[in-house]
Design a protein around this motif. Structure first.
Motif, mmCIF file in Angstrom:
data_model
loop_
_atom_site.group_PDB
_atom_site.id
_atom_site.type_symbol
_atom_site.label_atom_id
_atom_site.label_comp_id
_atom_site.label_asym_id
_atom_site.label_seq_id
_atom_site.Cartn_x
_atom_site.Cartn_y
_atom_site.Cartn_z
ATOM 1 N N GLY A 104 0.807 -1.209 0.000
ATOM 2 C CA GLY A 104 0.000 0.000 0.000
ATOM 3 C C GLY A 104 0.840 1.260 0.000
ATOM 4 O O GLY A 104 0.327 2.326 0.314
ATOM 5 N N GLY A 105 2.112 1.153 -0.291
ATOM 6 C CA GLY A 105 2.996 2.300 -0.258
ATOM 7 C C GLY A 105 3.883 2.260 0.968
ATOM 8 O O GLY A 105 3.904 1.291 1.719
ATOM 9 N N ALA A 106 4.618 3.325 1.200
ATOM 10 C CA ALA A 106 5.550 3.374 2.314
ATOM 11 C C ALA A 106 4.794 3.465 3.628
ATOM 12 O O ALA A 106 3.902 4.284 3.789
ATOM 13 N N GLN A 107 5.158 2.569 4.551
ATOM 14 C CA GLN A 107 4.573 2.569 5.880
ATOM 15 C C GLN A 107 5.630 3.060 6.865
ATOM 16 O O GLN A 107 6.778 2.646 6.810
ATOM 17 N N GLN A 108 5.225 3.914 7.785
ATOM 18 C CA GLN A 108 6.163 4.520 8.719
ATOM 19 C C GLN A 108 5.929 3.976 10.112
ATOM 20 O O GLN A 108 4.789 3.929 10.588
ATOM 21 N N VAL A 109 7.021 3.541 10.748
ATOM 22 C CA VAL A 109 6.952 3.005 12.093
ATOM 23 C C VAL A 109 7.719 3.936 13.016
ATOM 24 O O VAL A 109 8.829 4.362 12.703
ATOM 25 N N THR A 110 7.140 4.250 14.136
ATOM 26 C CA THR A 110 7.763 5.167 15.085
ATOM 27 C C THR A 110 8.361 4.387 16.248
ATOM 28 O O THR A 110 7.679 3.554 16.862
ATOM 29 N N LEU A 111 9.630 4.637 16.540
ATOM 30 C CA LEU A 111 10.308 4.042 17.688
ATOM 31 C C LEU A 111 10.396 5.101 18.771
ATOM 32 O O LEU A 111 10.960 6.172 18.553
ATOM 33 N N ARG A 112 9.844 4.816 19.943
ATOM 34 C CA ARG A 112 9.746 5.828 20.992
ATOM 35 C C ARG A 112 10.578 5.503 22.227
ATOM 36 O O ARG A 112 10.792 6.377 23.056
ATOM 37 N N THR A 113 10.987 4.254 22.405
ATOM 38 C CA THR A 113 11.652 3.875 23.645
ATOM 39 C C THR A 113 12.935 3.120 23.340
ATOM 40 O O THR A 113 13.114 2.578 22.232
ATOM 41 N N PRO A 114 13.843 3.038 24.318
ATOM 42 C CA PRO A 114 15.042 2.208 24.123
ATOM 43 C C PRO A 114 14.698 0.753 23.839
ATOM 44 O O PRO A 114 15.420 0.076 23.102
ATOM 45 N N ALA A 115 13.601 0.249 24.425
ATOM 46 C CA ALA A 115 13.207 -1.136 24.166
ATOM 47 C C ALA A 115 12.905 -1.347 22.684
ATOM 48 O O ALA A 115 13.303 -2.360 22.086
ATOM 49 N N GLU A 116 12.204 -0.403 22.065
ATOM 50 C CA GLU A 116 11.896 -0.520 20.643
ATOM 51 C C GLU A 116 13.162 -0.379 19.809
ATOM 52 O O GLU A 116 13.293 -0.994 18.744
ATOM 53 N N LEU A 117 14.100 0.448 20.289
ATOM 54 C CA LEU A 117 15.361 0.584 19.574
ATOM 55 C C LEU A 117 16.151 -0.723 19.621
ATOM 56 O O LEU A 117 16.720 -1.157 18.620
ATOM 57 N N ALA A 118 16.180 -1.374 20.798
ATOM 58 C CA ALA A 118 16.875 -2.657 20.918
ATOM 59 C C ALA A 118 16.211 -3.711 20.043
ATOM 60 O O ALA A 118 16.882 -4.540 19.419
ATOM 61 N N ASP A 119 14.875 -3.678 19.977
ATOM 62 C CA ASP A 119 14.160 -4.635 19.138
ATOM 63 C C ASP A 119 14.435 -4.400 17.657
ATOM 64 O O ASP A 119 14.346 -5.328 16.846
ATOM 65 N N ALA A 120 14.776 -3.164 17.287
ATOM 66 C CA ALA A 120 14.995 -2.850 15.876
ATOM 67 C C ALA A 120 16.328 -3.359 15.356
ATOM 68 O O ALA A 120 16.507 -3.495 14.146
ATOM 69 N N LEU A 121 17.284 -3.641 16.255
ATOM 70 C CA LEU A 121 18.634 -3.968 15.803
ATOM 71 C C LEU A 121 18.689 -5.148 14.836
ATOM 72 O O LEU A 121 19.338 -5.059 13.791
ATOM 73 N N PRO A 122 18.047 -6.285 15.113
ATOM 74 C CA PRO A 122 18.115 -7.392 14.142
ATOM 75 C C PRO A 122 17.572 -7.028 12.765
ATOM 76 O O PRO A 122 18.043 -7.539 11.755
ATOM 77 N N TYR A 123 16.599 -6.117 12.723
ATOM 78 C CA TYR A 123 16.019 -5.734 11.439
ATOM 79 C C TYR A 123 16.928 -4.760 10.691
ATOM 80 O O TYR A 123 16.885 -4.683 9.465
ATOM 81 N N LEU A 124 17.740 -4.027 11.428
ATOM 82 C CA LEU A 124 18.712 -3.150 10.778
ATOM 83 C C LEU A 124 19.856 -3.942 10.180
ATOM 84 O O LEU A 124 20.413 -3.577 9.145
ATOM 85 N N LEU A 125 20.241 -5.045 10.841
ATOM 86 C CA LEU A 125 21.381 -5.840 10.380
ATOM 87 C C LEU A 125 20.967 -6.988 9.474
ATOM 88 O O LEU A 125 21.752 -7.446 8.650
ATOM 89 N N GLY A 126 19.750 -7.495 9.671
ATOM 90 C CA GLY A 126 19.316 -8.666 8.912
ATOM 91 C C GLY A 126 19.596 -9.961 9.622
ATOM 92 O O GLY A 126 19.291 -11.035 9.107
#
Length: 551
Positions: free
Chosen positions: A67-89
């Protein structure tokens, strides 16, 4: 992701290419993330100032979707830590990771990222921090975007009798060294997290209200909003690098001694032929014919679910003598370059499976010979879009043989974000100009199937090669001017018939005094302090290390 021969950190766990000791990767397709939207201030050591370094709207990650570009907002350190595997693959282990943040329209976005295995010695931490920071910044600047801020991740599981909190405290000097290096470059670290034992700790926040001393539990993998958005966008997180490397590592099982015997016999039979101009061409033809036959066998095999069952299936389809003949034959540079042409379409999948299987057969003192199949596996993976496996395979090839130029050039090109199409175009042109390969003496023979596999105690269907006589001519070195190549410099036109041997002389590394063929002082490991970087790329290598490198 990379070169395992870094000067600091675990050689099995480094993503820092040796050529300039850095890795910089742009955001994966469809994966661009934002960093802090407002300034958090900075301290002289590069850390964030204040008890809450994160604004309310920490980060937004954009994913392309149906449906086009979807935007996800990271608001906490926990969400930032969860994002790491998706940044690296993949899920990092025993790793220090730097992620660059770039300001864009008032919103920070994730940029390049670099990873290095955590050095085992505390004395190496300052050098590792400097290497990682300067490498990432230099890579960003080459792309015209200098990072405005940084995020630091330290990922390590507790050792025996150790808690996650103790890991956080033990790694605190490394976190400080990274913040100091970033601060010296006028790049503030807005967050530094330690992730261990299912919890995370912040090195930038000492407020027990949001960052308690006992740590904060991380969410279950795959349950966050970011995980859902990544899955919807078709982004997958692999396992760990250890699991990926396991697909290339030699099997330490009951079949290893038989494979070593097959390599010994193949070496004694093929080396004299490779040293002869006419014999070398015959060996090249036999190697390519055998590889094509086994690729067809692999392509016809039933599918298997999971990486380990698939690798075991491929191992059963490859005989010991077949693997030995291919491993030794691929040490010739021209043969290897011809094999690199199986890089796309229906040929790519079976070729990648074959190169993985051959790397797993480089047992015992033949570990250095894995550089050729590992580099070929990395090339096919890169050509087919799997940069993660490509970097890891190239890094392992350089770990097996740090002077292997073919792997070094492709590794550098992959890390620099170059398009592999330029190399593919070069190989296609060579293949078209050469025309169809003339059929060899065994091209029309039916495939007899693999020889004895793991656990077989009967004699091989393929007779053992004869031992060469004492009159085998020794290999002599020759020198020639080296011209510039295309497509990374190592993929050149096929040599004219009658040219001298190319590639390395296939002999294993063995301890001095060994009775193994090629053993003794001349065939053993490299003497300490000896320079090995000046070899002419087309020469065969003797068991004695001089001033020669390898291609």
């Amino acid at each position: 992701m990379t070169n395992h021969s870094g000067a600091t950190g675990s050689p099995e766990d480094s993503d820092i290419p040796e050529h300039d000791r850095h890795e910089h990767t742009g955001p994966p397709p469809g994966d661009r993330a934002t960093g802090p939207t407002g300034s958090t201030g900075s301290r002289p050591d590069g850390g964030a100032r204040g008890s809450a370094p994160f604004p309310d709207d920490l980060a937004r990650t954009a994913y392309d979707s149906h449906g086009g570009a979807q935007q996800v907002t990271l608001r906490t350190p926990a969400e930032l830590a969860d994002a790491l595997p998706y940044l690296l693959g993949y899920r990092p282990e025993d790793s220090v990771v730097l992620v660059a943040l770039h300001d864009r329209d008032g919103r920070g976005r994730f940029g390049g990222r670099a990873r290095l295995g955590i050095p085992g010695s505390v004395d190496d931490w300052p050098a590792a921090a400097r290497q990682l920071t300067h490498g990432l910044v230099a890579g960003s600047e080459r792309r015209g975007t200098r990072p405005e801020q940084m995020v630091v991740f330290l990922c390590q599981e507790p050792g025996p009798g150790e808690s996650g909190r103790q890991v956080k405290e033990r790694l605190a000097p490394l976190a400080r060294a990274l913040r100091l290096e970033c601060g010296a470059l006028d790049i503030p670290v807005v967050e530094a997290l330690c992730v261990s034992d299912g919890r995370y700790w912040s090195y930038c926040c000492d407020d027990d209200g949001c960052c308690p001393a006992e740590g904060t539990p991380t969410g279950l993998p795959g349950t966050s909003v970011l995980a859902a958005a990544a899955a919807y966008a078709g982004l997958q997180v692999r396992g760990t690098l250890r699991e990926l490397r396991a697909r290339f590592l030699p099997r330490q099982n009951a079949a290893a001694p038989e494979q070593r015997k097959a390599l010994d016999a193949a070496g004694m039979a093929l080396v004299p032929r490779i040293l002869d101009a006419a014999g070398r061409l015959e060996v090249a033809g036999e190697t390519l014919t055998l590889a094509e036959r086994i690729m067809a066998r692999l392509a016809d095999a039933p599918s298997a679910s999971g990486a380990l069952p698939a690798d075991l299936r491929d191992d059963d389809l490859l005989g010991h003598e077949e693997a030995a003949a291919l491993i030794l034959g691929l040490q010739d540079r021209t043969t290897r370059d011809r094999a690199a042409e199986w890089m796309e379409g229906a040929e790519a999948g079976p070729a990648l499976r074959l190169w993985r299987a051959l790397a797993r057969r480089c047992v015992g003192p033949y570990g250095e010979h894995a550089a050729a199949p590992l580099a070929l596996a990395g090339w096919v993976a890169w050509s087919t879009g799997d940069e993660l496996e490509a970097r890891e395979a190239f890094a392992m090839a350089l770990g097996a043989d740090p002077d292997y130029l073919f792997a070094r050039l492709l590794h550098q090109a992959c890390n620099e974000g170059l398009d592999p199409e330029s190399v593919r175009r070069c190989l296609r042109t060579e293949r078209e100009e050469r025309g169809p390969r003339a059929p060899g003496p065994t091209d029309h023979d039916p495939d007899p199937g693999p020889g004895p596999g793991p656990g077989d105690d009967h004699e091989s269907r393929t007779p053992r090669p004869a031992v060469p006589g004492p009159g085998t001519p020794p290999l002599t070195r020759r020198h020639r001017a080296r011209g510039s190549g295309t497509g990374g410099g190592s993929l050149r036109r096929k040599r004219a018939e009658g040219s001298r041997p190319s590639g390395r002389l296939p002999r294993p590394r063995v301890p001095a005094g060994s009775t193994h063929p090629g053993g003794g002082a001349a065939g053993g490991a490299r003497p300490a302090g000896e320079d090995t970087r000046g070899t002419r790329s087309g020469e065969a290598r003797t068991g004695r290390r001089g001033s020669d490198g390898k291609e």
